[in-house]
Design a protein around this motif. Structure first.
Motif, PDB file in Angstrom:
ATOM      1  N   PRO A  43      -1.979   1.696   5.547  1.00  0.00           N
ATOM      2  CA  PRO A  43      -3.035   1.058   4.742  1.00  0.00           C
ATOM      3  C   PRO A  43      -2.518  -0.126   3.938  1.00  0.00           C
ATOM      4  CG  PRO A  43      -2.997   3.442   4.399  1.00  0.00           C
ATOM      5  CD  PRO A  43      -1.778   3.105   5.187  1.00  0.00           C
TER       6      PRO A  43
ATOM      7  N   ILE B 195      -6.220  -3.471  -5.744  1.00  0.00           N
ATOM      8  CA  ILE B 195      -4.912  -3.510  -5.090  1.00  0.00           C
ATOM      9  C   ILE B 195      -3.850  -3.888  -6.133  1.00  0.00           C
ATOM     10  CG2 ILE B 195      -3.533  -4.753  -3.372  1.00  0.00           C
ATOM     11  CD1 ILE B 195      -6.125  -5.016  -1.766  1.00  0.00           C
TER      12      ILE B 195
ATOM     13  N   GLY C  83      -5.629 -13.440   1.700  1.00  0.00           N
ATOM     14  CA  GLY C  83      -6.985 -13.957   1.834  1.00  0.00           C
ATOM     15  C   GLY C  83      -7.503 -14.464   0.506  1.00  0.00           C
ATOM     16  N   ASP C  84      -7.409 -13.650  -0.511  1.00  0.00           N
ATOM     17  CA  ASP C  84      -7.850 -14.056  -1.851  1.00  0.00           C
ATOM     18  C   ASP C  84      -7.245 -13.105  -2.874  1.00  0.00           C
ATOM     19  OD1 ASP C  84      -9.032 -14.848  -4.158  1.00  0.00           O
ATOM     20  OD2 ASP C  84     -11.084 -14.504  -3.518  1.00  0.00           O
TER      21      ASP C  84
ATOM     22  N   PHE D  77      -2.919  -8.414   3.886  1.00  0.00           N
ATOM     23  CA  PHE D  77      -3.902  -9.380   4.382  1.00  0.00           C
ATOM     24  C   PHE D  77      -4.848  -9.817   3.266  1.00  0.00           C
ATOM     25  CE2 PHE D  77      -3.010  -7.531   8.664  1.00  0.00           C
ATOM     26  CZ  PHE D  77      -2.685  -8.721   9.296  1.00  0.00           C
ATOM     27  N   ALA D  78      -5.296  -8.854   2.470  1.00  0.00           N
ATOM     28  CA  ALA D  78      -6.245  -9.164   1.400  1.00  0.00           C
ATOM     29  C   ALA D  78      -5.594 -10.073   0.360  1.00  0.00           C
ATOM     30  CB  ALA D  78      -6.746  -7.880   0.739  1.00  0.00           C
TER      31      ALA D  78
ATOM     32  N   LEU E  57       2.524  -3.422   8.500  1.00  0.00           N
ATOM     33  CA  LEU E  57       1.424  -4.387   8.491  1.00  0.00           C
ATOM     34  C   LEU E  57       0.203  -3.899   9.262  1.00  0.00           C
ATOM     35  CD1 LEU E  57       0.581  -7.237   7.536  1.00  0.00           C
ATOM     36  CD2 LEU E  57       1.328  -8.091   9.751  1.00  0.00           C
ATOM     37  N   HIS E  58       0.428  -3.266  10.400  1.00  0.00           N
ATOM     38  CA  HIS E  58      -0.710  -2.987  11.280  1.00  0.00           C
ATOM     39  C   HIS E  58      -1.148  -1.529  11.301  1.00  0.00           C
ATOM     40  CE1 HIS E  58      -0.709  -7.052  12.717  1.00  0.00           C
ATOM     41  NE2 HIS E  58       0.552  -6.959  13.096  1.00  0.00           N
TER      42      HIS E  58
ATOM     43  N   GLY F  26      -3.268 -14.792   4.849  1.00  0.00           N
ATOM     44  CA  GLY F  26      -4.477 -14.092   5.241  1.00  0.00           C
ATOM     45  C   GLY F  26      -4.593 -13.784   6.719  1.00  0.00           C
ATOM     46  N   SER F  27      -3.722 -14.358   7.527  1.00  0.00           N
ATOM     47  CA  SER F  27      -3.848 -14.136   8.963  1.00  0.00           C
ATOM     48  C   SER F  27      -2.487 -14.200   9.635  1.00  0.00           C
ATOM     49  CB  SER F  27      -4.785 -15.200   9.557  1.00  0.00           C
ATOM     50  OG  SER F  27      -4.798 -15.115  10.956  1.00  0.00           O
TER      51      SER F  27
ATOM     52  N   ALA G 217      -8.561  -9.491  -4.272  1.00  0.00           N
ATOM     53  CA  ALA G 217      -7.724  -8.335  -3.952  1.00  0.00           C
ATOM     54  C   ALA G 217      -7.432  -7.545  -5.221  1.00  0.00           C
ATOM     55  CB  ALA G 217      -6.421  -8.801  -3.305  1.00  0.00           C
TER      56      ALA G 217
ATOM     57  N   ASN H  18      -3.348  -3.679   5.011  1.00  0.00           N
ATOM     58  CA  ASN H  18      -4.624  -4.247   4.601  1.00  0.00           C
ATOM     59  C   ASN H  18      -4.505  -4.964   3.260  1.00  0.00           C
ATOM     60  OD1 ASN H  18      -7.137  -4.419   5.813  1.00  0.00           O
ATOM     61  ND2 ASN H  18      -8.053  -3.006   4.356  1.00  0.00           N
ATOM     62  N   TRP H  19      -3.668  -4.407   2.386  1.00  0.00           N
ATOM     63  CA  TRP H  19      -3.468  -5.038   1.079  1.00  0.00           C
ATOM     64  C   TRP H  19      -2.798  -6.394   1.253  1.00  0.00           C
ATOM     65  CZ3 TRP H  19      -1.033  -0.540  -2.259  1.00  0.00           C
ATOM     66  CH2 TRP H  19      -1.884   0.567  -2.198  1.00  0.00           C
TER      67      TRP H  19
END
Lengths: 340, 272
Positions: A201, A221, A211-212, A207-208, A197-198, A278-279, A216, A204-205
């Motif tokens: 790369p 992605i 998020g939306d 989280f994206a 996760l952190h 998303g978070s 994404a 980032n996918w």
């Protein structure tokens, strides 16, 4: 000023700390630990207390990490509750009733988890049905299959198994007669999921995705592959806990595992992961798991009526969500407020 | 004159029996801002979706650099250099500036399964790209996108598109949700993108904003191009009239004038 801040990885400033989503969880963990330390005294502070909440944390924690990743990606997985017994019964039926080697039985149990995750992932990514509904469906499906097949093969709903020494040592031994070896496995999962996760790369996918989803996908992605992979991870994590349970307790029960459904979600939410995705962070999930398990086990040490324990857990959940929202708002305000 | 980067020739779009776009022909050149004006429901968003590969035209041609082309999906359009920025810019409010800037194309160090997301590079590149567009308030790539103002988010999204080599920038109502100051901000960014030689398609129903940056205007009414003109060929009132459907607006004016004439110069009382 921005140089010193953006160059250090974690950052030491108070603002930087507050910006992190797990700040609220850390405060909660400390408060809860102090409370039960005061109530529970020496027993809670000593090995019995520590082992009781660490043992519980390790099992629910392994599942919570995977469920947390899914939640960050905007999905839920309730099927974990039936994957745990499905996996432990697969192991004990394969090793016991069919006399297969432990290693094969364990791979079979983990394979069941991966397969259920694959089904969940395909259904969620290929249909527009909410994952809540899909995974409730697969949860009941798997539960029924597990019950039916176990009764058919073994003739009862509980299966005893005496695992070989190697399997027992790797997955089910008690260190110092109290600490389950699954605590170490939890550590392995924490490192692996933290990396995913952190550091990588792919994080980032994830989280994206939460998020939306649409944006994404437009950004290139492979959203379906990521979703399926995350469901397989959560199936695998639940199956892993099933394996470690049967190795620890030398028995598998059809009804075991339902508590993991809500417990894992609560650990994740207390850990500051946004329910809608998303978070969130791995550190937060770990802190949330510890907080939840300290309350859960601390009640037995505190002398409080355990029947009221659920009230504390319910209140904790609500407080956690409210403070997490507060911390998130602060993080956003901090970003906005530093205009010069 | 150079060949237009993007050209639509006789594009029609129907959804089943419903015709949404009718015989649309438009051109966008490098370093030029095409303003697409139209009231709600005029077909602006359908047109954007055709340009960005979300929809396929039912008939008609899309040409890029004079060559017929097609965008079977949004990815294909963006690979050919067409970037669409939507009303709220960044759609990942809880991601950091650096992370959202590089979504899908994360810079990484290491190899194979041990690739590490390169946060430092991502933040540095993102912050520089935005600052080059004149948004000097952004100095920390770790900030969350959700903490930026609407105008800054738009600017971030535009800077991102430019950074990744966009040649055509489609801005879908970038100023609609913004205050006056923020909108000016975005318009300045649009001008900067134009100065860098991008072709910009600017979708709006705010005539003022269109006139501030536009070189070339097209008014859509009920799915057809009702007017296509260059900067300075029409006044603001004429454009507003066109957008509102011309006839209906002038008849409303005539009605009011008629009322004033018969009521000693008083305008009609406000409706209750």
């Amino acid at each position: 000023m921005s140089d010193s801040q953006s160059n250090s990885q974690g950052g030491a400033g108070l603002g930087q700390l507050m910006r992190r989503p797990e700040a609220g969880s850390l405060v909660g963990l400390i408060a809860v630990y102090i409370f039960f330390a005061a109530m529970g005294g020496a027993n809670f502070l000593g090995a019995p207390g520590i082992s009781s909440f660490l043992n519980m944390s390790s099992e629910v924690g392994i599942i919570a990490l995977a469920v947390g990743l899914l939640m960050i990606a905007g999905q839920l997985d309730l099927s974990v509750g039936s994957v745990v017994p499905a996996s432990s019964l697969t192991v004990s039926l394969l090793a016991g009733d069919f006399g297969m080697p432990d290693a094969v039985a364990i791979l079979g149990g983990l394979g069941v988890g991966l397969a259920i995750g694959l089904v969940n992932g395909i259904l969620v990514s290929q249909t527009r049905i909410p994952s809540l509904i899909i995974t409730i469906g697969t949860m009941f499906g798997v539960m029924g299959l597990t019950l039916g097949l176990t009764v058919l093969i073994h003739g009862s709903t509980g299966v005893f198994l005496v695992p070989g020494p190697a399997a027992k040592a790797i997955f089910g031994q008690l260190v110092g007669n109290m600490f389950q070896v699954s605590i170490l496995w939890w550590g392995v999962f924490i490192v692996a999921v933290y990396w995913l996760l952190h550091v990588s790369p792919v994080g980032n996918w994830i989280f994206a995705l939460g998020g939306d989803r649409e944006s994404a996908r437009n950004a290139g992605i492979p959203t379906d592959r990521v979703t399926i992979g995350l469901y397989m991870l959560s199936g695998f994590a639940a199956a892993f806990v099933g394996v470690s349970q049967v190795m620890t307790f030398n028995a598998a029960q059809v009804a075991a595992g339902q508590t993991f459904i809500f417990n894992s979600i609560m650990c994740v939410v207390i850990g500051g992961v946004l329910l809608t995705g998303g978070s969130g962070s791995v550190l937060g999930i770990v802190l949330g798991t510890l907080t939840f398990c300290i309350v859960n086990q601390g009640i037995f040490f505190s002398g409080l009526d355990p029947n009221y324990g659920s009230i504390i857990i319910g209140a904790l959940l609500l407080i956690a969500v409210m403070t997490n929202d507060k911390f998130r708002a602060m993080a956003l305000a901090l970003a906005a407020g530093r205009k010069k | 004159m150079t060949a237009p980067i993007l050209e639509l020739r006789g594009v029609n779009k129907s959804f089943g029996p419903i015709d949404v776009l009718f015989d649309i022909s438009l051109t966008v050149r490098a370093g030029e801002v095409l303003c697409l004006l139209g009231d709600n429901g005029a077909g602006k968003s359908t047109l954007i979706k055709i340009l960005s590969g979300v929809y396929q035209p039912t008939s008609g041609q899309i040409l890029m650099d004079g060559q017929p082309t097609s965008f079977p999906n949004p990815r294909a359009a963006s690979d050919k250099g067409i970037a669409t920025v939507h009303q709220f810019g960044g759609t990942f409010p809880l991601m950091s500036i650096g992370r959202s800037f590089f979504v899908g194309v994360e810079p990484a160090r290491g190899w194979g399964p041990f690739k590490r997301y390169d946060r430092k590079t991502a933040n540095a590149v993102a912050v520089k790209a935005v600052r080059d567009f004149g948004i000097t308030r952004i100095d920390d790539g770790d900030r969350l996108v959700g903490g930026l103002s609407g105008g800054e988010r738009q600017s971030l999204a535009i800077a991102r598109a430019v950074h990744f080599g966009a040649r055509v920038l489609i801005l879908d109502e970038p100023t609609a949700a913004l205050g006056v100051k923020q909108a000016t901000h975005v318009l300045r960014i649009v001008n900067e993108a134009k100065r860098r030689g991008l072709a910009v398609v600017f979708i709006t129903h705010q005539v003022m904003h269109a006139m501030a940056v536009g070189d070339h205007f097209a008014v859509l009414i009920r799915g057809a191009v009702a007017a296509d003109f260059k900067k300075g060929e029409k006044t603001r009132e004429e454009i507003t009239d066109l957008m509102a459907g011309g006839a209906s607006m002038s008849s409303l004016e005539a009605e009011i004038e008629g009322y004033m004439a018969s009521h000693g110069g008083h305008p009609p009382p406000p409706a209750h």
